[in-house]
Design an enzyme around this catalytic site. Structure first.
Site, PDB file in Angstrom:
ATOM      1  N   GLU A   1       2.908  13.780  28.110  1.00  0.00           N
ATOM      2  CA  GLU A   1       2.907  15.399  27.694  1.00  0.00           C
ATOM      3  C   GLU A   1       3.041  16.166  29.163  1.00  0.00           C
ATOM      4  OE1 GLU A   1       0.770  19.090  26.928  1.00  0.00           O
ATOM      5  OE2 GLU A   1       0.395  18.073  29.292  1.00  0.00           O
TER       6      GLU A   1
ATOM      7  N   ASP B   1      -1.463  11.465  31.399  1.00  0.00           N
ATOM      8  CA  ASP B   1      -0.548  11.722  31.933  1.00  0.00           C
ATOM      9  C   ASP B   1      -0.881  13.047  33.513  1.00  0.00           C
ATOM     10  OD1 ASP B   1       0.161  13.143  30.322  1.00  0.00           O
ATOM     11  OD2 ASP B   1       1.765  13.322  30.803  1.00  0.00           O
TER      12      ASP B   1
END
Length: 414
Positions: free
Chosen positions: A178, A84
């Site tokens: 994350e 991400d």
């Protein structure tokens, strides 16, 4: 060692085209479908390279194995990165381009005018004469952490193409979400099976990090009372006024914009509401555990004080710990840090050990039983339109990963 620079850069550029921004507003995992699209693409790439035991679960966690080559007694080493990109800034339709940087400011976009200046970003000057990857200023770049993904895959590709290099079993792990603090939530440490690992997720060149903030998130709910302002004397309780008062009672110099290195802070990052009700969210950060606990107690005392002033139940404070300083987990196995430093020196870098002023999956994984320091990924100015990635730095990330795996192969597992 001669890695294919063109292949590495093209690999990174291909990953930037995936919109994989995470979003804390959604409870699903991964929080956005784009992360799973990238995960499936990467799984296919790893299969094409010839890796084994490739597993992609429904939550977007991807793992794979490169079996040992001539080092059956070496420890199993993991390399980790996250899919991400940060929700702080746009990550769709990234238009990455390579600039041959000759010094001075860089015009990212002429209309609208978006200029990355050396006055604002003096670290640019370190890369004069190098190729730098930038965006058009309307999105972030995604080097955090697609540079880490690209470097890991290219390092593994190099080892596959050079079977004369002995190494132990290597485990790869790629995780979602994350950036919103959930990257380790559903990571199966036991199934991963590594003795130790490294996240490749730090900024700049040559960094290794094994200290990070102790972190908590706080949410303050304020209940006001709305009365017509023309007849509100001694009746109205303005929740917005109380929210502002609470913020002003925080130590003035203990905010992110005034702190560095090991200095902790309070960070109000969201405030909204009305006279009737308001919500304030803030981050609590400190490297020292005792000071961290002290900060949480301080917020509690502020809420109690304002409840005494405005009436019991006016303020509701919720504090939730997020992660802790991984140093206490890394120190007993400090050889994993020394190994990484040796690898950096082997590729001509001087290791820089600095505390992380933020969090990393490695911190949570370390407390879950997988010692996991954080290595540099080469980029700068993450989470915004001025993010950039020097090409030689990206190359050094991949070279360092190869050296880490070569040196780990020389260790005999206890």
């Amino acid at each position: 060692m001669t890695l294919d620079k063109t292949s590495l850069v093209n690999r990174f550029l291909s990953y930037t085209r995936f919109d994989s921004r995470s979003d804390a507003a959604f409870d699903c995992c991964p929080s956005t479908p784009g992360q799973l699209v990238l995960a499936k693409h990467l799984a296919a790439e790893l299969k094409e390279l010839g890796l084994s035991d490739i597993r992609l679960d429904e939550n977007g966690y991807l793992t794979a194995t490169l079996p040992a080559n001539g080092c059956p007694n070496a420890p199993t080493v993991g390399l980790l990165a996250h899919f991400d990109t940060a929700p702080d800034f746009a990550g769709k339709d990234v238009k990455a381009r390579i600039v041959s940087y000759q010094g001075g400011d860089i015009t990212l976009n002429e209309d609208p005018a978006i200029i990355m200046t050396t006055a604002d970003f003096p670290e640019l000057s370190q890369y004069e004469g190098q190729d730098i990857i930038v965006t058009d200023g309307t999105t972030l770049l995604g080097a955090d952490d697609k540079a880490g993904i690209a470097a890991i895959v290219s390092a593994i590709e190099y080892l596959i193409h050079h079977p004369e290099i002995p190494h132990g079993t290597i485990r790869l792990g790629f995780t979602p979400d994350e950036e919103i603090g959930r990257g380790a939530d559903r990571f199966d440490v036991a199934a991963f099976g590594a003795d130790f690992a490294y996240t490749i997720d730090g900024e700049g060149l040559g960094g290794i990090e094994y200290e990070n903030f102790n972190a908590a998130n706080a949410k303050l709910l304020i209940h006001g009372r709305n009365v017509h302002p023309g007849a509100s004397k001694h009746k109205m309780i303005n929740a917005l006024t109380i929210a502002a008062e609470f913020q002003m009672m925080l130590p003035a110099g203990e905010k992110p914009e005034y702190t560095a290195d090991y200095e902790g802070f309070f960070h109000v990052n969201q405030m909204n509401g009305s006279v009737e009700s308001a919500e304030l969210k803030l981050l609590i950060r400190d490297h020292d555990r005792a000071n961290f606990e002290k900060r949480k107690r301080y917020l509690t005392s502020l809420a109690q004080l304002l409840n005494e002033k405005y009436g019991s139940g006016t303020l509701e404070l919720e504090i939730k710990d997020s992660y802790y300083n991984m140093r206490e987990q890394i120190e007993p196995v400090f050889h994993v840090v020394e190994l990484a430093c040796e690898a950096m020196k082997a590729v001509g870098l001087e290791p820089k050990t600095t505390p992380i002023r933020g969090g990393t999956d490695g911190a949570r994984l370390s407390f879950m039983g997988l010692p996991c320091p954080n290595l540099f990924s080469g980029g700068h100015n993450a989470h915004g339109k001025f993010e950039f990635l020097p090409v030689p730095s990206l190359l050094k990330v991949a070279e360092t990963a190869v050296e880490v795996l070569k040196l780990a192969g020389q260790i005999k597992k206890k």
